[in-house]
Motif scaffolding. Structure first.
Motif, PDB file in Angstrom:
ATOM      1  N   GLY A 118       0.859   5.636  -4.167  1.00 43.04           N
ATOM      2  CA  GLY A 118       1.972   5.260  -3.307  1.00 43.04           C
ATOM      3  C   GLY A 118       2.314   6.395  -2.377  1.00 43.04           C
ATOM      4  O   GLY A 118       1.730   7.481  -2.441  1.00 43.04           O
ATOM      5  N   VAL A 119       3.246   6.134  -1.471  1.00 43.65           N
ATOM      6  CA  VAL A 119       3.680   7.150  -0.512  1.00 43.65           C
ATOM      7  C   VAL A 119       5.199   7.142  -0.445  1.00 43.65           C
ATOM      8  O   VAL A 119       5.814   6.080  -0.302  1.00 43.65           O
ATOM      9  CB  VAL A 119       3.101   6.902   0.901  1.00 43.65           C
ATOM     10  CG1 VAL A 119       3.536   8.014   1.855  1.00 43.65           C
ATOM     11  CG2 VAL A 119       1.597   6.800   0.863  1.00 43.65           C
ATOM     12  N   LEU A 120       5.795   8.299  -0.568  1.00 44.76           N
ATOM     13  CA  LEU A 120       7.238   8.440  -0.417  1.00 44.76           C
ATOM     14  C   LEU A 120       7.545   8.758   1.040  1.00 44.76           C
ATOM     15  O   LEU A 120       7.102   9.782   1.559  1.00 44.76           O
ATOM     16  CB  LEU A 120       7.754   9.562  -1.318  1.00 44.76           C
ATOM     17  CG  LEU A 120       9.245   9.888  -1.190  1.00 44.76           C
ATOM     18  CD1 LEU A 120      10.090   8.721  -1.642  1.00 44.76           C
ATOM     19  CD2 LEU A 120       9.580  11.136  -1.984  1.00 44.76           C
ATOM     20  N   VAL A 121       8.273   7.879   1.710  1.00 43.76           N
ATOM     21  CA  VAL A 121       8.693   8.107   3.085  1.00 43.76           C
ATOM     22  C   VAL A 121      10.109   8.661   3.047  1.00 43.76           C
ATOM     23  O   VAL A 121      11.044   7.981   2.621  1.00 43.76           O
ATOM     24  CB  VAL A 121       8.646   6.804   3.911  1.00 43.76           C
ATOM     25  CG1 VAL A 121       9.104   7.065   5.343  1.00 43.76           C
ATOM     26  CG2 VAL A 121       7.230   6.230   3.909  1.00 43.76           C
ATOM     27  N   LEU A 122      10.272   9.895   3.481  1.00 39.93           N
ATOM     28  CA  LEU A 122      11.573  10.555   3.374  1.00 39.93           C
ATOM     29  C   LEU A 122      12.558  10.036   4.419  1.00 39.93           C
ATOM     30  O   LEU A 122      12.143   9.566   5.494  1.00 39.93           O
ATOM     31  CB  LEU A 122      11.418  12.067   3.537  1.00 39.93           C
ATOM     32  CG  LEU A 122      10.995  12.852   2.294  1.00 39.93           C
ATOM     33  CD1 LEU A 122       9.614  12.431   1.806  1.00 39.93           C
ATOM     34  CD2 LEU A 122      11.044  14.342   2.556  1.00 39.93           C
ATOM     35  N   PRO A 123      13.842  10.123   4.124  1.00 40.42           N
ATOM     36  CA  PRO A 123      14.864   9.720   5.102  1.00 40.42           C
ATOM     37  C   PRO A 123      14.698  10.485   6.406  1.00 40.42           C
ATOM     38  O   PRO A 123      14.454  11.690   6.409  1.00 40.42           O
ATOM     39  CB  PRO A 123      16.181  10.076   4.410  1.00 40.42           C
ATOM     40  CG  PRO A 123      15.855  10.062   2.945  1.00 40.42           C
ATOM     41  CD  PRO A 123      14.432  10.553   2.851  1.00 40.42           C
ATOM     42  N   ARG A 124      14.839   9.778   7.488  1.00 42.41           N
ATOM     43  CA  ARG A 124      14.585  10.374   8.800  1.00 42.41           C
ATOM     44  C   ARG A 124      15.606  11.435   9.171  1.00 42.41           C
ATOM     45  O   ARG A 124      16.805  11.244   9.053  1.00 42.41           O
ATOM     46  CB  ARG A 124      14.609   9.290   9.879  1.00 42.41           C
ATOM     47  CG  ARG A 124      13.324   8.520   9.966  1.00 42.41           C
ATOM     48  CD  ARG A 124      13.388   7.525  11.103  1.00 42.41           C
ATOM     49  NE  ARG A 124      12.024   7.245  11.554  1.00 42.41           N
ATOM     50  CZ  ARG A 124      11.638   7.264  12.806  1.00 42.41           C
ATOM     51  NH1 ARG A 124      12.499   7.534  13.756  1.00 42.41           N
ATOM     52  NH2 ARG A 124      10.400   6.997  13.120  1.00 42.41           N
ATOM     53  N   GLY A 125      15.091  12.564   9.673  1.00 42.51           N
ATOM     54  CA  GLY A 125      15.934  13.574  10.286  1.00 42.51           C
ATOM     55  C   GLY A 125      16.754  14.424   9.347  1.00 42.51           C
ATOM     56  O   GLY A 125      17.576  15.221   9.797  1.00 42.51           O
ATOM     57  N   ASN A 126      16.542  14.311   8.040  1.00 40.69           N
ATOM     58  CA  ASN A 126      17.380  15.015   7.076  1.00 40.69           C
ATOM     59  C   ASN A 126      16.644  16.233   6.512  1.00 40.69           C
ATOM     60  O   ASN A 126      15.788  16.106   5.632  1.00 40.69           O
ATOM     61  CB  ASN A 126      17.777  14.063   5.949  1.00 40.69           C
ATOM     62  CG  ASN A 126      18.881  14.620   5.073  1.00 40.69           C
ATOM     63  OD1 ASN A 126      18.853  15.790   4.693  1.00 40.69           O
ATOM     64  ND2 ASN A 126      19.863  13.782   4.754  1.00 40.69           N
ATOM     65  N   GLU A 127      16.972  17.404   7.014  1.00 39.78           N
ATOM     66  CA  GLU A 127      16.304  18.628   6.572  1.00 39.78           C
ATOM     67  C   GLU A 127      16.633  18.967   5.121  1.00 39.78           C
ATOM     68  O   GLU A 127      15.798  19.540   4.410  1.00 39.78           O
ATOM     69  CB  GLU A 127      16.707  19.797   7.474  1.00 39.78           C
ATOM     70  CG  GLU A 127      16.154  19.724   8.890  1.00 39.78           C
ATOM     71  CD  GLU A 127      16.469  20.975   9.681  1.00 39.78           C
ATOM     72  OE1 GLU A 127      16.997  21.951   9.079  1.00 39.78           O
ATOM     73  OE2 GLU A 127      16.195  21.008  10.895  1.00 39.78           O
ATOM     74  N   THR A 143       0.815  -1.208   0.000  1.00 39.28           N
ATOM     75  CA  THR A 143       0.000   0.000   0.000  1.00 39.28           C
ATOM     76  C   THR A 143       0.847   1.254   0.000  1.00 39.28           C
ATOM     77  O   THR A 143       0.352   2.333  -0.234  1.00 39.28           O
ATOM     78  CB  THR A 143      -0.936   0.037   1.217  1.00 39.28           C
ATOM     79  OG1 THR A 143      -0.164  -0.095   2.404  1.00 39.28           O
ATOM     80  CG2 THR A 143      -1.940  -1.094   1.145  1.00 39.28           C
ATOM     81  N   TYR A 144       2.134   1.134   0.316  1.00 43.56           N
ATOM     82  CA  TYR A 144       3.021   2.269   0.134  1.00 43.56           C
ATOM     83  C   TYR A 144       4.397   1.724  -0.173  1.00 43.56           C
ATOM     84  O   TYR A 144       4.697   0.565   0.077  1.00 43.56           O
ATOM     85  CB  TYR A 144       3.046   3.171   1.369  1.00 43.56           C
ATOM     86  CG  TYR A 144       3.964   2.702   2.461  1.00 43.56           C
ATOM     87  CD1 TYR A 144       3.562   1.703   3.341  1.00 43.56           C
ATOM     88  CD2 TYR A 144       5.240   3.249   2.627  1.00 43.56           C
ATOM     89  CE1 TYR A 144       4.398   1.273   4.351  1.00 43.56           C
ATOM     90  CE2 TYR A 144       6.072   2.823   3.638  1.00 43.56           C
ATOM     91  CZ  TYR A 144       5.647   1.836   4.499  1.00 43.56           C
ATOM     92  OH  TYR A 144       6.476   1.413   5.491  1.00 43.56           O
ATOM     93  N   HIS A 145       5.210   2.532  -0.769  1.00 39.61           N
ATOM     94  CA  HIS A 145       6.552   2.079  -1.088  1.00 39.61           C
ATOM     95  C   HIS A 145       7.512   3.247  -1.031  1.00 39.61           C
ATOM     96  O   HIS A 145       7.155   4.396  -1.265  1.00 39.61           O
ATOM     97  CB  HIS A 145       6.598   1.436  -2.478  1.00 39.61           C
ATOM     98  CG  HIS A 145       6.043   2.297  -3.564  1.00 39.61           C
ATOM     99  ND1 HIS A 145       4.706   2.357  -3.862  1.00 39.61           N
ATOM    100  CD2 HIS A 145       6.655   3.164  -4.416  1.00 39.61           C
ATOM    101  CE1 HIS A 145       4.498   3.200  -4.863  1.00 39.61           C
ATOM    102  NE2 HIS A 145       5.660   3.707  -5.212  1.00 39.61           N
ATOM    103  N   GLU A 146       8.739   2.947  -0.681  1.00 47.25           N
ATOM    104  CA  GLU A 146       9.778   3.960  -0.649  1.00 47.25           C
ATOM    105  C   GLU A 146      10.480   3.969  -2.008  1.00 47.25           C
ATOM    106  O   GLU A 146      10.731   2.931  -2.611  1.00 47.25           O
ATOM    107  CB  GLU A 146      10.791   3.667   0.460  1.00 47.25           C
ATOM    108  CG  GLU A 146      10.157   3.665   1.853  1.00 47.25           C
ATOM    109  CD  GLU A 146      11.193   3.509   2.950  1.00 47.25           C
ATOM    110  OE1 GLU A 146      12.366   3.777   2.662  1.00 47.25           O
ATOM    111  OE2 GLU A 146      10.829   3.133   4.061  1.00 47.25           O
ATOM    112  N   ARG A 147      10.806   5.161  -2.465  1.00 46.38           N
ATOM    113  CA  ARG A 147      11.517   5.309  -3.717  1.00 46.38           C
ATOM    114  C   ARG A 147      12.795   6.105  -3.479  1.00 46.38           C
ATOM    115  O   ARG A 147      12.827   6.987  -2.631  1.00 46.38           O
ATOM    116  CB  ARG A 147      10.652   6.044  -4.753  1.00 46.38           C
ATOM    117  CG  ARG A 147       9.423   5.269  -5.188  1.00 46.38           C
ATOM    118  CD  ARG A 147       8.660   6.084  -6.221  1.00 46.38           C
ATOM    119  NE  ARG A 147       7.487   5.359  -6.705  1.00 46.38           N
ATOM    120  CZ  ARG A 147       6.611   5.858  -7.567  1.00 46.38           C
ATOM    121  NH1 ARG A 147       6.773   7.085  -8.032  1.00 46.38           N
ATOM    122  NH2 ARG A 147       5.577   5.150  -7.979  1.00 46.38           N
ATOM    123  N   PRO A 148      13.847   5.823  -4.246  1.00 46.77           N
ATOM    124  CA  PRO A 148      15.068   6.631  -4.095  1.00 46.77           C
ATOM    125  C   PRO A 148      14.790   8.080  -4.478  1.00 46.77           C
ATOM    126  O   PRO A 148      14.036   8.354  -5.408  1.00 46.77           O
ATOM    127  CB  PRO A 148      16.048   5.981  -5.079  1.00 46.77           C
ATOM    128  CG  PRO A 148      15.166   5.272  -6.071  1.00 46.77           C
ATOM    129  CD  PRO A 148      13.971   4.798  -5.284  1.00 46.77           C
TER     130      PRO A 148
END
Length: 400
Positions: free
Chosen positions: A298-307, A140-145
Motif C-alpha cells: 500500500g501507499v500512505l499519502v500524507l496530508p497536503r502541505g503539512n510539514e 492499489t493504494y490506500h490512505e491510512r490515518p
C-alpha cells in the motif's frame, strides 16, 4: 585587434598577460585570440581582464574534475563563456551570502557549462499534472490515518543512534528523544543516514528519472525498517516497466506514487544487483520474479502541505518520497547551507527527491545528481512551516 587595443590603452601588464596566456594554455593560438577578443568586446573591462588567467586556470580544473570533453574548439569556446557567466552569478550570490542576505552558498558543478535554456531543456522538466498526483484506481493504494506513536521506532533500530543535535554521547538514547516518545511527539531531529537506512547517493545522468530514484529511496528505507537490512533497489526496473500504463514516462517524467502502484501490481521490484542502471529507457521490461524481491502492499499519502505531519512520519517510519519546485539557478548551483527560496512554488513541482531526515530548521533531501552536487548529493531545505517549495504537497510513503 587585442594587441592594438592594449597598446592604445597603454596597458603593458595586459600585453604581457596575453602573451603568456596565448602560448601557455592548451587551446590553439587562433582560438585563444578569438576568445579574448570576444571577452574584451562584450564582457570585460580592463580591470576584470586581470582575473582572466585565474579564470582560465579554474576552467581547466573544472574540466578535469567533471570529466568534460568537447567536440571542437568552437564548442569549448561556447562552454567556457557560459561557465564564466555562471561564475559571475555564483560569485554575486556568495558575496550576499557572506553579508547574511542568503542562508546558503552556490558553487560550480556539472551544470556550470550549460546556459539557462540548455539546463531547463535537459534537466528541469515540466510540472507533473495534478491529475497524476492522487488518482483513484481500484485498491492499489490506500490512505491510512496517521499515528504519531513513536514507540515502535525504538524496537526497529539501535536506540543509541537516536540522538538529537545537542547530544554529545552516542552511548544512550538522548533524553530529548525519550521525552518525545513518551509524549507521542516527533523527536527534535533525526537522520536516517546515521541510522543505516539510506543507500549511497546515486546518479541519474542524462536520464531524468528522478521519480524512480525518489521511489527507491523511500522504499529502501522501509525495507530497512522492517527487515533490518539495506538493499539498493533498481531504478532501471521502474524506468523500463512502470511506463505509460502507470502514467510514468521513463527518462522524461513520472511520480513515486505511480511507481509504487507498479510495484504493488507487479508483486515486487528488482534490486540493482540483478537489474542494474543503464541511464536510459530500454525497449523491454527485464524484470525477473524472485521470491526475495521486496513487495509493496500500500501507499500512505500524507496530508497536503503539512510539514509537521511530514516530520512525524519521517521520524516514525523512515525516508519519504516528496516532490519540490527545483527550477532556477539557485537550486541548480546549490552547494551548502539551508536552502530558503521565497520564490519557489509549492504547487508547480518539477522534481522528486527523498527526505531522509530533519532538524528544527530544515529537511534533509537526497537528490540523484551524484555526490558532487550540493552537500555530497544532499540538500538542506528550510522548514518554514509554510510548505516551502512544495516539500509537503505530494509526500508519499510505501507500505511494506
Amino acid at each position: 585587434m587585442i594587441w592594438l587595443w592594449s597598446i592604445i590603452t597603454g596597458n603593458m601588464n595586459l600585453i604581457l598577460m596575453l602573451s603568456v596566456f596565448l602560448w601557455s594554455n592548451s587551446l590553439s593560438k587562433e582560438y585563444s585570440i578569438e576568445l579574448l577578443e570576444e571577452i574584451i568586446d562584450n564582457r570585460y573591462t580592463d580591470d576584470s581582464l586581470e582575473n582572466f588567467i585565474k579564470i582560465q586556470s579554474d576552467w581547466e580544473r573544472y574540466k578535469i574534475e567533471f570529466e568534460k570533453q568537447y567536440n571542437s574548439p568552437d564548442e569549448e569556446l561556447k562552454r567556457m563563456k557560459t561557465y564564466m557567466d555562471n561564475s559571475k552569478l555564483i560569485e554575486k550570490h556568495n558575496d550576499l551570502f557572506q553579508r547574511g542576505v542568503y542562508t546558503y552558498e552556490l558553487g560550480h558543478n556539472e551544470f556550470s557549462d550549460l546556459s539557462d535554456e540548455e539546463y531547463q531543456e535537459l534537466y528541469s522538466q515540466d510540472p507533473i499534472q495534478e491529475g497524476d498526483n492522487y488518482p483513484t484506481i481500484e485498491t492499489t493504494y490506500h490512505e491510512r490515518p496517521l499515528n504519531f506513536d513513536l514507540s515502535s521506532l525504538v524496537d526497529a533500530v539501535d536506540d543509541s543512534s537516536l540522538i538529537d543535535d545537542n547530544s554529545s554521547s552516542n552511548e544512550e538514547l538522548s533524553p530529548s528523544f525519550a521525552r518525545h516518545i513518551q509524549d507521542g511527539k516527533p523527536p527534535f531531529s533525526i537522520d536516517w543516514r546515521k541510522l543505516g537506512g539510506v543507500t549511497p547517493v546515486k546518479t541519474e545522468g542524462s536520464c531524468g528519472a528522478h521519480w524512480a530514484f525518489s521511489a527507491t529511496g523511500s522504499l529502501e528505507g522501509q525495507i530497512f525498517r522492517k527487515f533490518h537490512r539495506l538493499v539498493s533497489l533498481s531504478e532501471q526496473n521502474l524506468i523500463d516497466c512502470a511506463g505509460k500504463k502507470y502514467h510514468n514516462n521513463g527518462c522524461k517524467n513520472g511520480t513515486a506514487l505511480n511507481a509504487f502502484k507498479y510495484v504493488i501490481k507487479n508483486k515486487g521490484i528488482d534490486t540493482n544487483l540483478t537489474y542494474p542502471y543503464k541511464g536510459k529507457q530500454q525497449w523491454f521490461c527485464k524484470y525477473k520474479k524472485l521470491p526475495t524481491n521486496p513487495q509493496v502492499h500500500g501507499v500512505l499519502v500524507l496530508p497536503r502541505g503539512n510539514e509537521t505531519n511530514l516530520a512525524a512520519v519521517i521520524a516514525k517510519s523512515g525516508p519519504v518520497s516528496v516532490a519540490i519546485d527545483a527550477t532556477g539557478n539557485k537550486f541548480r548551483f546549490y552547494i551548502r547551507g539551508v536552502y530558503n527560496n521565497p520564490h519557489c512554488n509549492s504547487v508547480r513541482l518539477t522534481r522528486e527527491m527523498t527526505v531522509v531526515g530533519y532538524a528544527p530548521n530544515y529537511f534533509i533531501l537526497k537528490n540523484s545528481w551524484g555526490h558532487k552536487w550540493g552537500l555530497s548529493g544532499y540538500m538542506l531545505l528550510g522548514r518554514t512551516g509554510h510548505n516551502q517549495c512544495g516539500v509537503a504537497t505530494r509526500a508519499v510513503l510505501p507500505l511494506v
